[in-house]
Design a protein around this motif. Sequence first.
Motif, PDB file in Angstrom:
ATOM      1  N   ARG A  15      10.954 -24.699 -33.868  1.00  0.00           N
ATOM      2  CA  ARG A  15      11.041 -23.932 -32.637  1.00  0.00           C
ATOM      3  C   ARG A  15       9.704 -23.279 -32.374  1.00  0.00           C
ATOM      4  NH1 ARG A  15      13.854 -18.718 -35.186  1.00  0.00           N
ATOM      5  NH2 ARG A  15      14.272 -19.885 -37.056  1.00  0.00           N
ATOM      6  N   ARG A  16       9.527 -22.799 -31.163  1.00  0.00           N
ATOM      7  CA  ARG A  16       8.246 -22.253 -30.764  1.00  0.00           C
ATOM      8  C   ARG A  16       8.258 -20.744 -30.883  1.00  0.00           C
ATOM      9  NH1 ARG A  16       3.948 -24.952 -28.653  1.00  0.00           N
ATOM     10  NH2 ARG A  16       4.997 -26.758 -27.815  1.00  0.00           N
ATOM     11  N   SER A  17       7.137 -20.181 -31.326  1.00  0.00           N
ATOM     12  CA  SER A  17       7.019 -18.728 -31.448  1.00  0.00           C
ATOM     13  C   SER A  17       6.656 -18.137 -30.087  1.00  0.00           C
ATOM     14  CB  SER A  17       5.943 -18.373 -32.474  1.00  0.00           C
ATOM     15  OG  SER A  17       4.674 -18.713 -31.974  1.00  0.00           O
ATOM     16  N   GLY A  18       6.591 -16.828 -30.014  1.00  0.00           N
ATOM     17  CA  GLY A  18       6.238 -16.168 -28.765  1.00  0.00           C
ATOM     18  C   GLY A  18       4.838 -16.499 -28.298  1.00  0.00           C
ATOM     19  N   SER A  19       3.932 -16.744 -29.249  1.00  0.00           N
ATOM     20  CA  SER A  19       2.552 -17.062 -28.875  1.00  0.00           C
ATOM     21  C   SER A  19       2.349 -18.554 -28.642  1.00  0.00           C
ATOM     22  CB  SER A  19       1.597 -16.583 -29.967  1.00  0.00           C
ATOM     23  OG  SER A  19       1.874 -17.256 -31.176  1.00  0.00           O
ATOM     24  N   GLY A  20       3.394 -19.354 -28.809  1.00  0.00           N
ATOM     25  CA  GLY A  20       3.293 -20.778 -28.503  1.00  0.00           C
ATOM     26  C   GLY A  20       3.097 -21.676 -29.697  1.00  0.00           C
ATOM     27  N   LYS A  21       3.036 -21.116 -30.902  1.00  0.00           N
ATOM     28  CA  LYS A  21       2.872 -21.943 -32.094  1.00  0.00           C
ATOM     29  C   LYS A  21       4.223 -22.484 -32.536  1.00  0.00           C
ATOM     30  CE  LYS A  21      -1.183 -19.473 -33.543  1.00  0.00           C
ATOM     31  NZ  LYS A  21      -1.674 -18.350 -34.304  1.00  0.00           N
ATOM     32  N   ILE A  22       4.201 -23.577 -33.277  1.00  0.00           N
ATOM     33  CA  ILE A  22       5.444 -24.210 -33.720  1.00  0.00           C
ATOM     34  C   ILE A  22       5.783 -23.705 -35.120  1.00  0.00           C
ATOM     35  CG2 ILE A  22       6.585 -26.399 -34.176  1.00  0.00           C
ATOM     36  CD1 ILE A  22       4.721 -27.654 -32.151  1.00  0.00           C
ATOM     37  N   MET A  23       7.029 -23.254 -35.292  1.00  0.00           N
ATOM     38  CA  MET A  23       7.481 -22.660 -36.541  1.00  0.00           C
ATOM     39  C   MET A  23       8.409 -23.639 -37.266  1.00  0.00           C
ATOM     40  SD  MET A  23       6.023 -19.799 -35.951  1.00  0.00           S
ATOM     41  CE  MET A  23       6.615 -18.570 -37.068  1.00  0.00           C
ATOM     42  N   ARG A  24       8.467 -23.508 -38.598  1.00  0.00           N
ATOM     43  CA  ARG A  24       9.322 -24.348 -39.421  1.00  0.00           C
ATOM     44  C   ARG A  24       9.869 -23.539 -40.585  1.00  0.00           C
ATOM     45  NH1 ARG A  24       6.971 -25.312 -44.284  1.00  0.00           N
ATOM     46  NH2 ARG A  24       4.713 -25.059 -44.378  1.00  0.00           N
ATOM     47  N   ARG A  25      10.908 -24.060 -41.235  1.00  0.00           N
ATOM     48  CA  ARG A  25      11.419 -23.467 -42.474  1.00  0.00           C
ATOM     49  C   ARG A  25      10.612 -23.988 -43.642  1.00  0.00           C
ATOM     50  NH1 ARG A  25      16.963 -25.009 -44.034  1.00  0.00           N
ATOM     51  NH2 ARG A  25      16.507 -23.711 -45.806  1.00  0.00           N
ATOM     52  N   LYS A  26      10.631 -23.269 -44.740  1.00  0.00           N
ATOM     53  CA  LYS A  26       9.976 -23.744 -45.955  1.00  0.00           C
ATOM     54  C   LYS A  26      10.936 -24.582 -46.776  1.00  0.00           C
ATOM     55  CE  LYS A  26       6.469 -20.249 -46.325  1.00  0.00           C
ATOM     56  NZ  LYS A  26       5.906 -19.173 -47.117  1.00  0.00           N
ATOM     57  N   ALA A  27      10.387 -25.473 -47.581  1.00  0.00           N
ATOM     58  CA  ALA A  27      11.187 -26.371 -48.409  1.00  0.00           C
ATOM     59  C   ALA A  27      11.568 -25.687 -49.720  1.00  0.00           C
ATOM     60  CB  ALA A  27      10.394 -27.646 -48.689  1.00  0.00           C
ATOM     61  N   PHE A  28      12.410 -26.362 -50.497  1.00  0.00           N
ATOM     62  CA  PHE A  28      12.805 -25.952 -51.858  1.00  0.00           C
ATOM     63  C   PHE A  28      13.698 -24.717 -51.882  1.00  0.00           C
ATOM     64  CE2 PHE A  28       8.528 -27.879 -52.172  1.00  0.00           C
ATOM     65  CZ  PHE A  28       8.906 -29.062 -52.773  1.00  0.00           C
ATOM     66  N   LYS A  29      14.519 -24.500 -50.858  1.00  0.00           N
ATOM     67  CA  LYS A  29      15.413 -23.341 -50.848  1.00  0.00           C
ATOM     68  C   LYS A  29      16.855 -23.792 -50.659  1.00  0.00           C
ATOM     69  CE  LYS A  29      16.242 -18.889 -50.742  1.00  0.00           C
ATOM     70  NZ  LYS A  29      16.733 -18.269 -49.558  1.00  0.00           N
ATOM     71  N   ASN A  30      17.184 -25.032 -51.058  1.00  0.00           N
ATOM     72  CA  ASN A  30      18.522 -25.545 -50.808  1.00  0.00           C
ATOM     73  C   ASN A  30      19.440 -25.489 -52.022  1.00  0.00           C
ATOM     74  OD1 ASN A  30      18.278 -26.174 -48.096  1.00  0.00           O
ATOM     75  ND2 ASN A  30      17.185 -28.066 -48.563  1.00  0.00           N
ATOM     76  N   ARG A  43      10.052 -15.511 -50.905  1.00  0.00           N
ATOM     77  CA  ARG A  43       8.893 -16.119 -50.245  1.00  0.00           C
ATOM     78  C   ARG A  43       9.302 -17.404 -49.521  1.00  0.00           C
ATOM     79  NH1 ARG A  43       5.733 -16.091 -54.582  1.00  0.00           N
ATOM     80  NH2 ARG A  43       6.195 -18.241 -55.095  1.00  0.00           N
ATOM     81  N   LEU A  44      10.235 -18.157 -50.114  1.00  0.00           N
ATOM     82  CA  LEU A  44      10.683 -19.399 -49.490  1.00  0.00           C
ATOM     83  C   LEU A  44      11.579 -19.154 -48.280  1.00  0.00           C
ATOM     84  CD1 LEU A  44      11.464 -21.487 -52.678  1.00  0.00           C
ATOM     85  CD2 LEU A  44       9.582 -21.831 -51.091  1.00  0.00           C
ATOM     86  N   SER A  45      12.131 -17.950 -48.163  1.00  0.00           N
ATOM     87  CA  SER A  45      13.013 -17.642 -47.039  1.00  0.00           C
ATOM     88  C   SER A  45      12.252 -17.402 -45.743  1.00  0.00           C
ATOM     89  CB  SER A  45      13.832 -16.392 -47.347  1.00  0.00           C
ATOM     90  OG  SER A  45      14.721 -16.643 -48.402  1.00  0.00           O
ATOM     91  N   LYS A  46      10.977 -17.113 -45.840  1.00  0.00           N
ATOM     92  CA  LYS A  46      10.205 -16.762 -44.648  1.00  0.00           C
ATOM     93  C   LYS A  46       9.888 -18.001 -43.816  1.00  0.00           C
ATOM     94  CE  LYS A  46       8.220 -12.555 -46.454  1.00  0.00           C
ATOM     95  NZ  LYS A  46       9.054 -12.422 -47.627  1.00  0.00           N
ATOM     96  N   ILE A  47       9.652 -17.770 -42.543  1.00  0.00           N
ATOM     97  CA  ILE A  47       9.306 -18.836 -41.613  1.00  0.00           C
ATOM     98  C   ILE A  47       7.817 -19.156 -41.757  1.00  0.00           C
ATOM     99  CG2 ILE A  47       9.254 -19.469 -39.176  1.00  0.00           C
ATOM    100  CD1 ILE A  47      12.026 -19.197 -40.140  1.00  0.00           C
ATOM    101  N   ALA A  48       7.467 -20.430 -41.659  1.00  0.00           N
ATOM    102  CA  ALA A  48       6.075 -20.849 -41.790  1.00  0.00           C
ATOM    103  C   ALA A  48       5.611 -21.509 -40.492  1.00  0.00           C
ATOM    104  CB  ALA A  48       5.929 -21.822 -42.945  1.00  0.00           C
ATOM    105  N   LEU A  49       4.311 -21.584 -40.326  1.00  0.00           N
ATOM    106  CA  LEU A  49       3.723 -22.282 -39.186  1.00  0.00           C
ATOM    107  C   LEU A  49       3.546 -23.755 -39.534  1.00  0.00           C
ATOM    108  CD1 LEU A  49       0.842 -19.940 -38.021  1.00  0.00           C
ATOM    109  CD2 LEU A  49       2.887 -20.524 -36.751  1.00  0.00           C
TER     110      LEU A  49
END
Length: 65
Positions: A15-30, A43-49
């Motif tokens: 999904r897109r952030s407010g500033s227009g960058k594309i955000m993703r989830r981090k891996a290895f949290k399943n 740390r893995l719970s946070k959203i990444a660019l």
Amino acid sequence: MPKLKSRKAAAKRFRRSGSGKIMRRKAFKNHMLQHKNAERRSRLSKIALVSEEDAPNVELMLPYL
């Protein structure tokens, strides 16, 4: 001109952030979280660019994002 279809697999992951960058989830949290310490799980719970190199490919998959 017909509407473009978006890739549904990508639409669920990005999904897109407010500033227009594309955000993703981090891996290895399943699964197998019991041997990962709390700091690592947090740390893995946070959203990444999405990296700048990968962003054009994601934008092609999601024309109206």
